[in-house]
Design a protein around this motif. Sequence first.
Motif, PDB file in Angstrom:
ATOM      1  N   ASN A 117      54.171 119.189  46.461  1.00 36.37           N
ATOM      2  CA  ASN A 117      53.404 118.559  47.625  1.00 36.37           C
ATOM      3  C   ASN A 117      51.967 118.980  47.172  1.00 36.37           C
ATOM      4  O   ASN A 117      51.147 118.965  48.654  1.00 36.37           O
ATOM      5  CB  ASN A 117      54.041 118.920  49.047  1.00 36.37           C
ATOM      6  CG  ASN A 117      55.087 118.215  49.587  1.00 36.37           C
ATOM      7  OD1 ASN A 117      55.477 117.199  48.867  1.00 36.37           O
ATOM      8  ND2 ASN A 117      55.639 118.573  50.664  1.00 36.37           N
ATOM      9  N   TYR A 146      50.787 115.373  47.077  1.00 33.09           N
ATOM     10  CA  TYR A 146      51.498 114.366  45.862  1.00 33.09           C
ATOM     11  C   TYR A 146      53.112 114.867  46.099  1.00 33.09           C
ATOM     12  O   TYR A 146      53.382 115.970  46.005  1.00 33.09           O
ATOM     13  CB  TYR A 146      51.077 114.622  44.412  1.00 33.09           C
ATOM     14  CG  TYR A 146      51.679 113.963  43.382  1.00 33.09           C
ATOM     15  CD1 TYR A 146      51.683 112.668  43.257  1.00 33.09           C
ATOM     16  CD2 TYR A 146      52.805 114.758  42.525  1.00 33.09           C
ATOM     17  CE1 TYR A 146      52.343 111.932  42.188  1.00 33.09           C
ATOM     18  CE2 TYR A 146      53.427 114.116  41.606  1.00 33.09           C
ATOM     19  CZ  TYR A 146      53.245 112.633  41.429  1.00 33.09           C
ATOM     20  OH  TYR A 146      54.041 111.749  40.431  1.00 33.09           O
ATOM     21  N   THR A 147      54.171 113.760  46.316  1.00 33.86           N
ATOM     22  CA  THR A 147      55.439 114.107  46.665  1.00 33.86           C
ATOM     23  C   THR A 147      56.131 113.867  45.618  1.00 33.86           C
ATOM     24  O   THR A 147      57.760 113.875  45.807  1.00 33.86           O
ATOM     25  CB  THR A 147      55.842 113.487  47.983  1.00 33.86           C
ATOM     26  OG1 THR A 147      55.573 112.124  47.676  1.00 33.86           O
ATOM     27  CG2 THR A 147      55.171 114.098  49.141  1.00 33.86           C
TER      28      THR A 147
END
Length: 476
Positions: A309, A313-314
């Motif tokens: 994360n 951004y996952t």
Amino acid sequence: MIKTKLILTIISGIALVFTHTSAFGFAKGADVGWLSEMEYYGTEFYNDAGEEQDVLQILKDHGMDSIRLRVWVNPEAGWNSVDDVIAKAIRAKNAGMRIMIDFHYSDSWADPAKQFKPAAWETYDIDGLMSAVWWHTYDALNAIKNAGITPEWVQVGNETNNGMLWEEGKATNSMQNFAWLINSGHDAAKEVFPNAQVIVHLANCHDNANFRWIFDGITQHGAKYDVIGASAYPTNAAPTAWQTINNQCLANMNDMVSRYNKDVMITEVGAPWDDENAPAIIADMISKVRQVEGGRGLGIFYWEPQASNWNGYTLGAWDPNTGRPTQALDMFLESSSTYPSNRIQSRQSNKCIDVNGAKTANGEDVLQWTCHNNANQQWSFEPVENGYFQIKANHSGLCLDIYAHSTENGGNIVQWSCSGNYNQQFFKEDMGDGYYRLRSRLSDKCIDVNAGGTSNGDSIIQWTCHSNWNQQWKDN
């Protein structure tokens, strides 16, 4: 100061049946461009045992042997400058990892939606841009060489689905200009590292039409390159099923090999860190690259797996709650023990698929039995191709098998030494509410509890697929 991008892409491959003549083998790696910034701001990384450890060692322990690093020209904060890239590349070299350098030819992100010129190049015409690309590539790689780093691959442009250095290098404006810019980067890279393989990289591996348009165009205009690189983010193409996207990616890679006689590789792959399908998605994509015809799938890189994360951004492969790798990263080990194991529970009887008496010989019957925690009820779904799986018993290492390759109703289900035969390949068909059917690739029939029985010891067979609950299963 020249800012450059390093993509460490490890390539070369052994396919399932074909071999490719590479000295280093199939590349499995990670793009870790964010790493120095993450560490600067205090991110710590933990291994599977919960111990703090250098992230490159954690990646190596999960089967990776390569690192990819991005280079920007004049980044505002200095991250991904050539100096930052060199520092990370030295770490990768000291860890015994292979390296790819990825030039974005921008001060920040270059991708299909944006290919902005560096501010210092803003007024250049195409001739000025060609010269700037050559000197930026040459100077950056020369600095990398002087630091004792020898990259195996150099990527010229990042996700250049419509060219780079817009507007002059935009493919819809001038495919010739785009090809000339590629050649500027190619020639500079070969001047410093004659043996480096030059990669032209597009996003959306499943989009064959875009790949054909770009590579037909640059080929017609004399572009020079060695490898076709692709990004693959299967869940980003929803609602299309990830299995379909992966299959389309493989078909496209095979088309690239056939059409242009080039090797291919996945230089970026990712899936949501908390998606229960992430391990299967990544394992299947690794398998797909290995299946490229002629063994010309060189390798695969996870994009920023260590980013839990980070910056929102996952699609990394780290659990932000624990600081440890997720099971998706385990898939790079490519051993059966790394695939998730579950019981397979009947919707009809609530009993589980079981190997009779926990026996380990070929041909032992598979039946249903009250669910327990023993290994003869633990099964791993291992992707093969086209969305099919082998289903492997944990206690024996043998696979669910339709005995004697039967295609008839009532064909017996046993365990048998795992092979590539279709009588050991099954497709998971979603039936809703978390249940699925298991359809045989050989017979097109489904795994079934004989006569809808609900007792311990009832046989598991194949039967014409229907919607009754004795053909519906869930992972438990």
